[in-house]
Design a protein around this motif. Structure first.
Motif, short mmCIF file in Angstrom:
data_model
loop_
_atom_site.label_atom_id
_atom_site.label_comp_id
_atom_site.label_asym_id
_atom_site.label_seq_id
_atom_site.Cartn_x
_atom_site.Cartn_y
_atom_site.Cartn_z
N VAL A 115 -9.59 -14.82 12.04
CA VAL A 115 -10.78 -14.09 12.48
C VAL A 115 -11.28 -14.74 13.77
CG1 VAL A 115 -13.12 -13.36 11.87
CG2 VAL A 115 -11.36 -13.59 10.08
N THR A 116 -11.36 -13.95 14.85
CA THR A 116 -11.74 -14.50 16.15
C THR A 116 -13.19 -14.22 16.52
OG1 THR A 116 -11.02 -12.51 17.35
CG2 THR A 116 -9.38 -14.25 17.00
N ARG A 117 -13.93 -13.47 15.72
CA ARG A 117 -15.30 -13.13 16.08
C ARG A 117 -16.20 -14.35 15.97
NH1 ARG A 117 -17.85 -8.99 11.68
NH2 ARG A 117 -18.94 -8.45 13.60
N PRO A 118 -17.32 -14.36 16.67
CA PRO A 118 -18.21 -15.53 16.67
C PRO A 118 -18.90 -15.75 15.34
CG PRO A 118 -18.61 -14.12 18.58
CD PRO A 118 -17.75 -13.34 17.64
N ALA A 119 -19.38 -16.98 15.14
CA ALA A 119 -20.25 -17.29 14.01
C ALA A 119 -21.63 -16.69 14.28
CB ALA A 119 -20.35 -18.81 13.86
N PRO A 120 -22.37 -16.29 13.24
CA PRO A 120 -22.04 -16.43 11.82
C PRO A 120 -21.34 -15.20 11.24
CG PRO A 120 -24.31 -15.72 12.05
CD PRO A 120 -23.78 -15.85 13.44
N ASP A 121 -21.09 -14.17 12.07
CA ASP A 121 -20.47 -12.95 11.57
C ASP A 121 -19.06 -13.20 11.05
OD1 ASP A 121 -22.72 -11.45 12.15
OD2 ASP A 121 -22.02 -10.89 14.14
N ASN A 122 -18.39 -14.24 11.58
CA ASN A 122 -17.02 -14.50 11.13
C ASN A 122 -16.98 -14.88 9.65
OD1 ASN A 122 -18.20 -17.01 11.48
ND2 ASN A 122 -16.57 -17.86 12.74
N GLU A 123 -18.04 -15.52 9.16
CA GLU A 123 -18.07 -15.89 7.74
C GLU A 123 -18.16 -14.64 6.86
OE1 GLU A 123 -17.51 -18.65 6.40
OE2 GLU A 123 -17.86 -20.20 7.92
N ARG A 124 -18.91 -13.64 7.31
CA ARG A 124 -19.00 -12.39 6.56
C ARG A 124 -17.65 -11.69 6.52
NH1 ARG A 124 -22.53 -10.05 9.42
NH2 ARG A 124 -21.32 -8.40 10.39
N THR A 125 -16.95 -11.70 7.66
CA THR A 125 -15.62 -11.09 7.71
C THR A 125 -14.65 -11.85 6.82
OG1 THR A 125 -15.98 -10.29 9.96
CG2 THR A 125 -13.70 -10.50 9.23
N ALA A 126 -14.74 -13.18 6.82
CA ALA A 126 -13.86 -13.98 5.96
C ALA A 126 -14.08 -13.62 4.50
CB ALA A 126 -14.12 -15.47 6.19
N GLY A 127 -15.34 -13.40 4.12
CA GLY A 127 -15.62 -12.99 2.74
C GLY A 127 -15.03 -11.64 2.41
N ALA A 128 -15.10 -10.70 3.37
CA ALA A 128 -14.52 -9.38 3.15
C ALA A 128 -13.00 -9.47 3.01
CB ALA A 128 -14.88 -8.46 4.32
N LEU A 129 -12.38 -10.34 3.77
CA LEU A 129 -10.93 -10.53 3.66
C LEU A 129 -10.56 -11.12 2.30
CD1 LEU A 129 -10.14 -11.94 7.21
CD2 LEU A 129 -9.17 -9.86 6.24
N ARG A 130 -11.29 -12.11 1.87
CA ARG A 130 -10.99 -12.74 0.58
C ARG A 130 -11.17 -11.76 -0.56
NH1 ARG A 130 -14.29 -17.15 3.15
NH2 ARG A 130 -12.74 -18.55 4.10
N ALA A 131 -12.15 -10.86 -0.42
CA ALA A 131 -12.37 -9.84 -1.45
C ALA A 131 -11.19 -8.88 -1.54
CB ALA A 131 -13.65 -9.07 -1.15
N ARG A 132 -10.44 -8.77 -0.43
CA ARG A 132 -9.25 -7.91 -0.41
C ARG A 132 -7.97 -8.69 -0.72
NH1 ARG A 132 -12.94 -5.51 2.87
NH2 ARG A 132 -12.82 -3.24 3.19
N GLY A 133 -8.11 -9.95 -1.08
CA GLY A 133 -6.96 -10.74 -1.50
C GLY A 133 -6.28 -11.54 -0.39
N PHE A 134 -6.92 -11.66 0.77
CA PHE A 134 -6.34 -12.42 1.88
C PHE A 134 -7.01 -13.78 2.01
CE2 PHE A 134 -5.80 -7.95 3.20
CZ PHE A 134 -4.44 -7.93 3.46
N ASP A 135 -6.24 -14.75 2.50
CA ASP A 135 -6.83 -16.00 2.95
C ASP A 135 -7.33 -15.79 4.38
OD1 ASP A 135 -6.26 -17.42 0.61
OD2 ASP A 135 -4.25 -17.92 1.31
N ALA A 136 -8.32 -16.57 4.79
CA ALA A 136 -8.90 -16.40 6.12
C ALA A 136 -8.93 -17.72 6.87
CB ALA A 136 -10.31 -15.83 6.03
#
Length: 245
Positions: free
Chosen positions: A5-26
């Protein structure tokens, strides 16, 4: 294998959570760094309303708004996330366009036509240093005076975190997500400077729009996905289909 995930903090943490919810590591490698800019003491004097196209603008000004008359003004926000940030910052009258800058322009115009403010009203646009479109000029053509006040800048990050470079070298990055042209350009510059360009551009790249994707394609990436609609949910779903096909 992980999605970068290349987006800036703190939005990147929200994206990381969305990825993990879909079964991906971030993995996180923010390619732009948020830098707030101080508001002048007289900001907003004699303006009818505030307009905001990014939650980062609210993030920048929130610590400076205690007792500010700006909080009593109507605030027009581009979408729900930005509107929520405005309410958290203390704005009581928040109107969300629930769309993009074009939708915001239309909502502002309609509200004024309905009698929100006097003829030729003055609006305060709280904005970043780098704008993708001239919203102030577009509103000016519709009868507004717009004061654009820069309240933050996003500075490019020159290098990837060491752990991310090692992950690219080990072919442990499954895909990369990009949210803006500037962050995509910073990513391309960084992978070249860090010597991982070949492996970094060989993986799939999920881009929020065709405008962002153009940067990756020009750099040599061949696996680029673009969502049907420019929102994160569609982008993540499209990337998941591409990775699992």
């Amino acid at each position: 294998m992980a999605v970068l995930v290349t987006r800036p903090a703190p939005d990147n943490e929200r994206t990381a959570g969305a990825l993990r919810a879909r079964g991906f590591d971030a993995l996180l490698a923010p390619m732009l760094r948020f830098e707030p800019v101080a508001l002048p003491a007289d900001t907003g004097r004699e303006v009818a309303a505030v307009i905001v196209t990014s939650s980062n603008a609210l993030r920048a000004v929130a610590p400076q708004l205690a007792g500010s008359p700006l909080l009593k003004l109507p605030l027009f926000a581009v979408g729900g996330h930005t509107a929520a940030a405005a309410r958290d910052a203390g704005f009581a009258h928040v109107i969300s366009a629930d769309g993009d800058a074009t939708a915001l322009r239309g909502v502002v115009t309609d509200q004024v036509a309905a009698g929100l403010a006097a003829a030729r009203p003055t609006l305060l646009y709280l904005a970043g240093a780098d704008l993708s479109r001239d919203l102030a000029a577009e509103l000016g053509e519709r009868g507004f005076d717009v004061i654009t006040q820069t309240v933050y800048r996003m500075a490019p990050v020159a290098a990837l975190p060491r752990a991310v470079c090692e992950a690219f070298a080990a072919n442990a990055v499954e895909a990369v997500l990009h949210y803006s042209r500037r962050s995509a350009a910073a990513f391309v510059a960084a992978v070249r400077a860090d010597g991982v360009e070949i492996s970094a551009l060989a993986v799939p790249h999920g881009c929020l729009s065709a405008n962002v994707a153009e940067v990756l394609r020009e750099a040599g990436a061949t696996q680029v996905t673009i969502p049907a609609h420019p929102n994160e949910n569609d982008m993540l779903e499209g990337l998941a289909r591409a990775l699992r096909s």
